[in-house]
Design an enzyme around this catalytic site. Sequence first.
Site, PDB file in Angstrom:
ATOM      1  N   GLY A   1       0.809  -1.223   0.000  1.00  0.00           N
ATOM      2  CA  GLY A   1       0.000   0.000   0.000  1.00  0.00           C
ATOM      3  C   GLY A   1       0.836   1.263   0.000  1.00  0.00           C
ATOM      4  O   GLY A   1       0.352   2.337  -0.375  1.00  0.00           O
TER       5      GLY A   1
ATOM      6  N   GLY B   1     -11.979  13.969 -34.538  1.00  0.00           N
ATOM      7  CA  GLY B   1     -12.140  14.187 -33.098  1.00  0.00           C
ATOM      8  C   GLY B   1     -10.873  14.703 -32.461  1.00  0.00           C
ATOM      9  O   GLY B   1     -10.901  15.476 -31.499  1.00  0.00           O
TER      10      GLY B   1
HETATM   11  C1  HXC Z   1       9.835  -3.979  10.092  1.00  0.00           C
HETATM   12  C2  HXC Z   1      11.474  -4.223   8.531  1.00  0.00           C
HETATM   13  C3  HXC Z   1      10.528  -4.150   7.499  1.00  0.00           C
HETATM   14  C4  HXC Z   1       9.169  -3.963   7.862  1.00  0.00           C
HETATM   15  C5  HXC Z   1      12.442  -4.400   6.603  1.00  0.00           C
HETATM   16  N1  HXC Z   1      12.650  -4.398   7.939  1.00  0.00           N
HETATM   17  N2  HXC Z   1      11.158  -4.262   6.309  1.00  0.00           N
HETATM   18  N3  HXC Z   1      11.120  -4.145   9.813  1.00  0.00           N
HETATM   19  N4  HXC Z   1       8.874  -3.873   9.164  1.00  0.00           N
HETATM   20  N5  HXC Z   1       8.222  -3.836   6.943  1.00  0.00           N
HETATM   21  C6  HXC Z   1      13.907  -4.528   8.645  1.00  0.00           C
HETATM   22  C7  HXC Z   1      14.518  -5.911   8.518  1.00  0.00           C
HETATM   23  O1  HXC Z   1      13.998  -6.753   9.494  1.00  0.00           O
HETATM   24  C8  HXC Z   1      15.982  -5.607   8.725  1.00  0.00           C
HETATM   25  O2  HXC Z   1      16.224  -5.445  10.094  1.00  0.00           O
HETATM   26  C9  HXC Z   1      16.158  -4.255   8.082  1.00  0.00           C
HETATM   27  O3  HXC Z   1      14.860  -3.679   8.033  1.00  0.00           O
HETATM   28  C10 HXC Z   1      16.703  -4.317   6.681  1.00  0.00           C
HETATM   29  O4  HXC Z   1      15.948  -5.254   5.952  1.00  0.00           O
HETATM   30  P1  HXC Z   1      16.609  -6.424   5.104  1.00  0.00           P
HETATM   31  O5  HXC Z   1      15.550  -7.397   4.819  1.00  0.00           O
HETATM   32  O6  HXC Z   1      17.825  -6.919   5.779  1.00  0.00           O
HETATM   33  O7  HXC Z   1      17.063  -5.631   3.828  1.00  0.00           O
HETATM   34  P2  HXC Z   1      17.016  -6.085   2.315  1.00  0.00           P
HETATM   35  O8  HXC Z   1      17.613  -7.428   2.154  1.00  0.00           O
HETATM   36  O9  HXC Z   1      17.615  -4.965   1.554  1.00  0.00           O
HETATM   37  O10 HXC Z   1      15.477  -6.175   1.937  1.00  0.00           O
HETATM   38  C11 HXC Z   1      14.692  -5.044   1.960  1.00  0.00           C
HETATM   39  C12 HXC Z   1      13.227  -5.459   1.774  1.00  0.00           C
HETATM   40  C13 HXC Z   1      12.845  -6.541   2.821  1.00  0.00           C
HETATM   41  C14 HXC Z   1      13.017  -5.990   0.362  1.00  0.00           C
HETATM   42  C15 HXC Z   1      12.381  -4.173   1.913  1.00  0.00           C
HETATM   43  O11 HXC Z   1      13.253  -6.104   4.088  1.00  0.00           O
HETATM   44  C16 HXC Z   1      11.389  -6.824   2.847  1.00  0.00           C
HETATM   45  O12 HXC Z   1      10.864  -7.560   2.003  1.00  0.00           O
HETATM   46  N6  HXC Z   1      10.727  -6.275   3.871  1.00  0.00           N
HETATM   47  C17 HXC Z   1       9.315  -6.512   4.078  1.00  0.00           C
HETATM   48  C18 HXC Z   1       8.525  -5.793   3.045  1.00  0.00           C
HETATM   49  C19 HXC Z   1       7.064  -5.941   3.295  1.00  0.00           C
HETATM   50  O13 HXC Z   1       6.481  -6.989   3.050  1.00  0.00           O
HETATM   51  N7  HXC Z   1       6.513  -4.899   3.909  1.00  0.00           N
HETATM   52  C20 HXC Z   1       5.137  -4.849   4.213  1.00  0.00           C
HETATM   53  C21 HXC Z   1       4.457  -4.477   2.901  1.00  0.00           C
HETATM   54  S1  HXC Z   1       2.773  -4.276   3.114  1.00  0.00           S
HETATM   55  P3  HXC Z   1      17.618  -5.884  10.757  1.00  0.00           P
HETATM   56  O14 HXC Z   1      17.458  -5.505  12.187  1.00  0.00           O
HETATM   57  O15 HXC Z   1      17.745  -7.353  10.523  1.00  0.00           O
HETATM   58  O16 HXC Z   1      18.672  -5.129  10.049  1.00  0.00           O
HETATM   59  C22 HXC Z   1       2.653  -2.695   3.447  1.00  0.00           C
HETATM   60  C23 HXC Z   1       1.267  -2.298   3.650  1.00  0.00           C
HETATM   61  C24 HXC Z   1       1.146  -0.854   3.582  1.00  0.00           C
HETATM   62  O17 HXC Z   1       3.569  -2.003   3.497  1.00  0.00           O
HETATM   63  C25 HXC Z   1      -0.313  -0.557   3.590  1.00  0.00           C
HETATM   64  C26 HXC Z   1      -0.581   0.881   3.517  1.00  0.00           C
HETATM   65  C27 HXC Z   1      -2.039   1.138   3.453  1.00  0.00           C
END
Ligand code: HXC
Length: 519
Positions: free
Chosen positions: A172, A406
């Site tokens: 989102g 148009g």
């Molecule tokens: C909490 C998060 C996080 C999240 C990453 N981190 N995303 N912590 N909430 N959403 C943290 C990781 O745990 C990690 O902590 C650090 O950030 C870096 O992340 P990495 O995974 O090590 O980095 P990378 O390999 O570069 O990958 C980045 C990434 C991946 C692709 C963004 O982290 C990821 O897939 N994150 C989740 C994405 C996701 O599904 N988000 C929710 C989407 S839904 P540490 O302490 O280990 O360094 C959403 C809904 C929004 O957002 C709705 C709005 C209406």
Amino acid sequence: MAFEDKIKELMEKREQARLGGGQKRIDAQHKRGKLTARERIDLLLDEGSFEEFDMFVTHRCTDFGLADKKYYSDGVVTGYGTIDGRLVYVFSQDFTVFGGSLSESYSEKICKVMDKAMKMGTPLIGINDSGGARIQEGVNSLAGYTEIFQRNILASGVIPQISAIFGPCAGGAVYSPALTDFTIMTKENSYMFVTGPKVVKTVTGEVVNEQELGGAKSHSTKSGVTHFVADNEEEGIMLIRKMISFLPQNNLEETPHISCDDPIDRPDNNLNTYIPDNPNKPYNVKEIIHSIVDYSEFLEVHQNYAPNIVVGFARFNGTSVGIVANQPNYLAGVLDINASRKAARFVRFCDAFNIPLVTLVDVPGFLPGTTQEYGGIIIHGAKLLYAFGEATVPKITIVLRKAYGGAYCVMSSKHLRGDINYAWPTSEIAVMGPKGAIEVLHNKEIKNIESDEEKEKFIVEREKEYVEKFATPYNAAKYGYIDDVIEPRHTRFRVIRALQSLATKKVLNPPKKHSNIPL
Ligand code: HXC
């Protein structure tokens, strides 16, 4: 605590905040070719102009072991500063803190600068680099996002909103940039998608990587989600600074004006012979744009998306304008679904922010076919018609060559309240092109001619007759639909004079709650 110690404590806390998630994570960010949130802000704003808010904010979550894991600023740097001396508000997501993920306090920080930008009437610039909703905060994070969306919506058409995507932007979270006016992505490190490759594979079986699914190339050419692609972050940030120079601070400000030394009556003799004799031969309309605008400077928007129409910002005698031009070099400049959507959005942006429109027309019509009809060309074409028709900013139109059917009506014609409509002598303004017209008008006669040679002769003669009568600007000029037929080499001068004459234009649309554009 002694006074000096308090100062020392403040300095230490600041130092700690500036380190975000720590040196290791900063190094990792740099290793990926990315800048930190604060480095990005430093590049964006005039040197020394940044004033930061909420440096000492931390999250309030106590679940999942987060009670002891807090970082000052909580993953987003916010505040204000200037670009070329003009005030802007800014937020910059810090990937080094919890992957830049959004918490409740983080969203409050963003909302604070959004509210201030609205109160002060200044542009808002958001730099995105985030893993999305902070998973540990659950619905509070979703609420935080939605508070931002609501503000994006209310700010739309009031202050310019620009989003840079310099890292992940998924789920989102993509809807905040989508609600803003312009989005910039970097070539390598950025991506945007509603659902990532893993979910795509599970749900549809489709195998696709992050870049193919939501990288800058896909969004700049296929979806049109991003308006600009930058080779790197520095280039992206300079692009934002440049864009801001064309825009007013808010919807109540006049069109930006800067001093200009490029002579207003600078003729370009090449333009008199620029349009090819053969009406089917393409040419590059951007050469005409570059020739007539100040210093040849044109900031093209959506360069790689629907290239059959060209849109972007330029200046005439120092005044910002939005340019919309059909591009004969691509699909003969035809209007299709994507071109209509692209131009409609741009026209509405310019109208919302008092930026006059200069439209260059060379359009053979709407693209025929089932793909277009099933895709809703009727609705999408109507968007552009609607956008031009509803626009109350000064509207100057120059027909360069074809203006058929148009598409003639749509492209800021006199009948859509075009203020000054000029045509080059090379214009052909008619219901349709000669070939199609003769086939419709003389279908039966053509069928009755037996020899191919005679048939061809008959068609050529009728086409000649048609071209002489309709494929000129003079038939339209006869009715006042074209205000003047101008010499191409004087186009710059004529546009500048027209803009000067329209500087005091005031037109109001009928009062209404809001319009109902065909979405
Ligand atoms: C909490 C998060 C996080 C999240 C990453 N981190 N995303 N912590 N909430 N959403 C943290 C990781 O745990 C990690 O902590 C650090 O950030 C870096 O992340 P990495 O995974 O090590 O980095 P990378 O390999 O570069 O990958 C980045 C990434 C991946 C692709 C963004 O982290 C990821 O897939 N994150 C989740 C994405 C996701 O599904 N988000 C929710 C989407 S839904 P540490 O302490 O280990 O360094 C959403 C809904 C929004 O957002 C709705 C709005 C209406």
